[in-house]
Design an enzyme around this catalytic site. Structure first.
Site, short mmCIF file in Angstrom:
data_model
loop_
_atom_site.label_atom_id
_atom_site.label_comp_id
_atom_site.label_asym_id
_atom_site.label_seq_id
_atom_site.Cartn_x
_atom_site.Cartn_y
_atom_site.Cartn_z
N CYS A 59 0.83 -1.20 0.00
CA CYS A 59 0.00 0.00 0.00
C CYS A 59 0.86 1.25 0.00
O CYS A 59 1.75 1.41 0.83
CB CYS A 59 -0.96 0.06 1.17
SG CYS A 59 -2.12 -1.29 1.25
N ARG A 94 4.15 -0.29 -4.66
CA ARG A 94 3.86 -0.81 -3.31
C ARG A 94 2.56 -1.60 -3.25
O ARG A 94 2.28 -2.27 -2.25
CB ARG A 94 3.79 0.35 -2.32
CG ARG A 94 5.08 1.12 -2.19
CD ARG A 94 4.94 2.19 -1.15
NE ARG A 94 4.82 1.62 0.17
CZ ARG A 94 5.82 1.47 1.02
NH1 ARG A 94 7.02 1.86 0.68
NH2 ARG A 94 5.63 0.95 2.20
N TRP A 152 -2.77 -2.82 -1.74
CA TRP A 152 -2.46 -4.25 -1.84
C TRP A 152 -3.39 -4.91 -0.81
O TRP A 152 -3.21 -4.76 0.39
CB TRP A 152 -0.99 -4.49 -1.50
CG TRP A 152 -0.56 -5.91 -1.69
CD1 TRP A 152 -0.11 -6.48 -2.84
CD2 TRP A 152 -0.50 -6.93 -0.69
NE1 TRP A 152 0.21 -7.80 -2.62
CE2 TRP A 152 -0.02 -8.11 -1.30
CE3 TRP A 152 -0.82 -6.98 0.68
CZ2 TRP A 152 0.16 -9.30 -0.62
CZ3 TRP A 152 -0.65 -8.17 1.35
CH2 TRP A 152 -0.16 -9.32 0.70
N ASN A 196 -2.34 1.65 5.63
CA ASN A 196 -1.51 0.50 5.27
C ASN A 196 -1.26 -0.26 6.56
O ASN A 196 -0.83 0.33 7.54
CB ASN A 196 -0.18 1.00 4.66
CG ASN A 196 0.81 -0.12 4.41
OD1 ASN A 196 0.43 -1.29 4.28
ND2 ASN A 196 2.09 0.23 4.33
N GLY A 197 -1.51 -1.58 6.57
CA GLY A 197 -1.31 -2.35 7.80
C GLY A 197 -2.54 -3.19 8.07
O GLY A 197 -3.35 -3.45 7.17
N GLU A 204 17.92 -17.99 -6.49
CA GLU A 204 17.51 -16.68 -6.99
C GLU A 204 16.99 -16.77 -8.42
O GLU A 204 15.99 -16.13 -8.78
CB GLU A 204 18.70 -15.71 -6.88
CG GLU A 204 18.47 -14.31 -7.41
CD GLU A 204 17.35 -13.55 -6.71
OE1 GLU A 204 16.80 -14.03 -5.70
OE2 GLU A 204 16.97 -12.49 -7.23
N LYS A 257 13.25 -15.58 -9.32
CA LYS A 257 13.00 -14.53 -10.33
C LYS A 257 12.02 -15.04 -11.38
O LYS A 257 11.07 -14.37 -11.73
CB LYS A 257 14.31 -14.20 -11.00
CG LYS A 257 15.02 -12.92 -10.98
CD LYS A 257 14.82 -11.76 -10.16
CE LYS A 257 14.06 -11.83 -8.90
NZ LYS A 257 14.61 -11.19 -7.75
N HIS A 277 18.98 -36.76 -4.66
CA HIS A 277 18.18 -37.11 -3.48
C HIS A 277 16.71 -36.76 -3.66
O HIS A 277 15.99 -36.60 -2.69
CB HIS A 277 18.76 -36.42 -2.24
CG HIS A 277 20.17 -36.81 -1.98
ND1 HIS A 277 20.53 -38.03 -1.44
CD2 HIS A 277 21.34 -36.16 -2.24
CE1 HIS A 277 21.85 -38.10 -1.34
NE2 HIS A 277 22.36 -36.98 -1.83
N LYS A 303 5.99 -4.61 -3.69
CA LYS A 303 7.34 -4.41 -3.18
C LYS A 303 7.22 -3.90 -1.76
O LYS A 303 6.28 -3.22 -1.41
CB LYS A 303 8.04 -3.36 -4.05
CG LYS A 303 9.55 -3.52 -4.03
CD LYS A 303 10.18 -2.79 -5.17
CE LYS A 303 11.67 -2.99 -5.14
NZ LYS A 303 12.09 -4.32 -5.57
C1 F6R Z 1 12.02 -10.78 -5.01
C2 F6R Z 1 11.84 -9.71 -4.04
C3 F6R Z 1 11.51 -10.08 -2.65
C4 F6R Z 1 12.31 -9.21 -1.67
C5 F6R Z 1 11.86 -9.48 -0.24
C6 F6R Z 1 12.67 -8.69 0.77
O1 F6R Z 1 12.37 -10.30 -6.25
O2 F6R Z 1 11.95 -8.56 -4.37
O3 F6R Z 1 11.72 -11.42 -2.42
O4 F6R Z 1 13.66 -9.49 -1.84
O5 F6R Z 1 10.51 -9.16 -0.10
O6 F6R Z 1 12.51 -7.32 0.58
P1 F6R Z 1 13.53 -6.30 1.21
O7 F6R Z 1 14.85 -6.53 0.56
O8 F6R Z 1 12.97 -4.95 0.91
O9 F6R Z 1 13.59 -6.58 2.68
#
Ligand code: F6R
Length: 614
Positions: free
Chosen positions: A2, A28, A76, A102-103, A489, A493, A512, A609
């Site tokens: 959010c 966000r 969100w 937000n929360g 990773e 991704k 395994h 994010k």
């Molecule tokens: C994946 C991604 C997330 C963040 C995770 C931690 O591409 O972006 O997995 O890495 O949410 O976020 P931060 O680094 O902001 O603590």
């Protein structure tokens, strides 16, 4: 999660600024958005499910123009699915007060029952709406909006960053409050602003104050006053932020993710090179941080992080153990915080976070501190909670990362981890001057190597591979040693932006269990660079081939490329540094697979994010 914005101006119209702020913060959360402004006779709201463009269309009639105070939100969803009704802002009964949040309000059901009992008819399924009704009820007998907000918050359990707009007889009032998720405020000569992260404020000023938990801020044009929950004044001095507001623009790139992938050479240089000490055999952090004394009592390191940052943390564990010869544990912050971990004064708790606001990572840091650990952070956002709460900080210099899938922040985190490992190794005497010099020299040489992975030809090769493999049923990524986290990773991704099934495994674990997955419909991406486990990993490629698997080798081990069906050669470097190169083709592969599948790359479904809720 959010995005929140708000502003009060001494003159002019606020609505376009709110929408521009929401555009910057849309990463966000992006399932719905809305704004509320103070009009002559109440509060006017427009809100729409879907992307910001839908809200902009709803504002096109100009009915909200001319108002000089307002709040906005990009959502969100937590309580109630995305819809026009559930989008924020939420209004009180009389249409003179609106709230964005937000929360999570944990006791919202009890509050809702109470309010329903007194005749309130709820318009949404959100937890947020109780705040609007509660504050409105308190405002009837309070001196001003901030007193009403204080009284409401005394009844609320949970966590929030919230902004409230009221249009009372005395004119518009804007108040915001923080308990948990981040909130920042700033003022200029004739306005005051609030936003859930500093990107929303940078267009106006780079002098920004970050609210602490329990803070309530009252915005008037030219001034922000902060009080605590008891109504006492508190001082939150502004910090100067060194990002430019233009850094978050898209430029000529089709997506932020692709732009950010291509920025990684610069990011590495900014994060690492200026910290290489004069003699080139040690690392020097700003202000003498991470001095020999800092490490004197440290017996072990505990890394906590989430997602991509956790993968950087896993690489940090190889680097710190390898170069500084000190035991390192790595844990998901969300696990660590609930497992009563064995942490004490001899522990250095190292949090890694791009945003510095991830709820689990912050909670893990606070827990470690409460158990006597020293806390350090590798973090990208100056002024963030993680930075403010750490004894030692390495600020990564990745600049704003807007693409939801983290790329350049990861590179910066790994580079910062290497710097920390070298500094620790030097401080503890486990890394001699010559080895340190060699490693740091190799680090400098990475810049052109990264650039070579991002030429048109190199990118074209990855794009061709994406086309070849896009119809597959799934992907398995294998790596070993310091490149095992790169396998994780690569898989993360790919799954987050292309929604294809992908798993990352330690190459030695393949026999395994995961070997059962191998069939022609599964692409096995094997990350293998020259180093002490290269032969072992190459043998894994042979084993996959013997079972009819489709293999792609990525890395500097030329012999692996001979064995695999397809390959992405990566320049050779020190084994310790190889993750910084190997990750780049994997980021590109995810990007192009997602692009071919028509996915919304910068705003993948269900994600946001900066995960500021648990
Ligand atoms: C994946 C991604 C997330 C963040 C995770 C931690 O591409 O972006 O997995 O890495 O949410 O976020 P931060 O680094 O902001 O603590």
């Amino acid at each position: 999660m959010c995005g929140i914005v708000g502003a009060i101006l001494s003159e002019g119209s606020v609505v376009q600024g709110l929408v521009d702020g929401l555009r910057v913060l849309e990463y966000r959360g992006y399932d719905s958005s809305g704004v509320a402004v103070a009009a002559d006779d109440g509060v006017l709201v427009r809100k729409k499910e879907g992307r910001l463009a839908n809200l902009e269309a709803a504002l096109a009639d100009g009915a909200l123009e001319g108002a000089r105070a307002g709040i906005g939100h990009t959502r969100w969803a937590t309580h109630g699915p995305p819809s026009d009704r559930n989008a924020h802002p939420h209004l009180g009964r009389h249409g003179t007060l609106a709230v964005v949040h937000n929360g999570i309000i944990e006791n919202y059901l009890a509050l809702k029952e109470e309010l329903t009992g007194s005749g309130v008819v709820f318009q949404s399924e959100t937890d947020t709406e109780v705040l609007a009704h509660l504050i409105e009820r308190e405002l009837a007998t309070a001196d001003d909006l901030s007193s009403a907000v204080r009284r409401c918050l005394a009844r609320v359990e949970g966590y929030y960053a919230l902004a409230v707009l009221s249009r009372g007889p005395a004119g518009p009032e804007v108040v915001c409050a923080r308990q948990g998720p981040p909130l920042a405020v700033a003022s200029t000569a004739d306005a005051a602003y609030l936003a859930s992260d500093l990107l929303g404020l940078l267009p106006y000023t780079n002098r920004i104050s970050f609210l602490e938990d329990g803070d309530i801020a009252v915005l008037t044009p030219g001034r922000v006053q902060v009080i605590d929950l008891q109504g006492r004044l508190v001082e939150r001095l502004p910090k100067t932020i060194h990002w430019e507001s233009g850094d978050s623009g898209l430029g000529h790139w089709p997506h932020h993710m692709l732009k950010e992938i291509h920025e990684q050479g610069d990011v590495l240089a900014r994060t690492a090179f200026s910290r290489i000490a004069k003699g080139a055999d040690d690392v020097e952090f700003e202000g003498g941080a991470f001095s020999d004394e800092f490490f004197a009592e440290i017996e072990r390191v505990q890394v906590t992080a989430c997602g991509t940052a956790l993968h950087a943390g896993m690489i940090a564990s190889y680097l710190i153990e390898g170069l500084a010869r000190i035991p390192v544990d790595v844990d998901f912050a969300s696990e660590f915080r609930y497992r009563d971990p064995l942490v004490g004064p001899g522990t250095l708790a190292l949090a890694i976070s791009q945003s510095g606001e991830t709820a689990d990572t912050l909670a893990a840091t606070r827990l470690a501190r409460s158990k006597g650990a020293k806390v350090a952070a590798i973090c990208n956002v100056e002024g963030s909670s993680q930075v403010r709460e750490s004894d030692g900080v390495i600020l990564t210099q990745a600049g704003p990362e807007i693409g939801v899938a983290s790329t350049k922040a990861f590179t910066a985190q790994v580079a910062a981890a290497l710097l920390l490992a070298v500094r620790m190794g030097r401080a503890r005497g486990t890394l001699d001057s010559e080895r340190a010099r060699e490693l740091l020299q190799e680090l400098r040489l990475l810049r052109p190597k990264i650039d070579s992975l991002l030429t048109e030809e190199a990118v074209g090769r990855v794009r061709r591979l994406a086309r070849l493999h896009v119809e597959q049923n799934g992907f398995l990524f294998l790596g070993r040693g310091v490149n095992f986290p790169i396998a994780l990773e690569g898989a993360l991704k790919l799954k987050e932006i292309s929604y294809m099934h992908a798993e990352g495994y330690a190459a030695g674990e393949m026999k395994h269990g995961p070997i059962a997955l191998i069939d022609p419909g599964m692409t096995i991406v094997v990350i293998n660079s020259v180093g002490h486990v290269a032969d072992k990993v190459r043998a894994n490629i042979e084993q996959v081939k013997a079972r009819g698997g489709v293999t792609v080798s990525v890395g500097s081990d030329a012999a692996s490329h001979e064995v695999a069906e397809d390959s992405i050669p990566v320049p050779e470097t020190s084994e310790w540094l190889s993750p910084l190169l190997n990750v780049i083709p994997l980021q590109l592969l995810s990007y192009y697979v997602a692009d071919l599948r028509g996915c919304d790359i910068d705003k993948p479904r269900n994600l946001a994010k900066s995960v500021t809720v648990e």
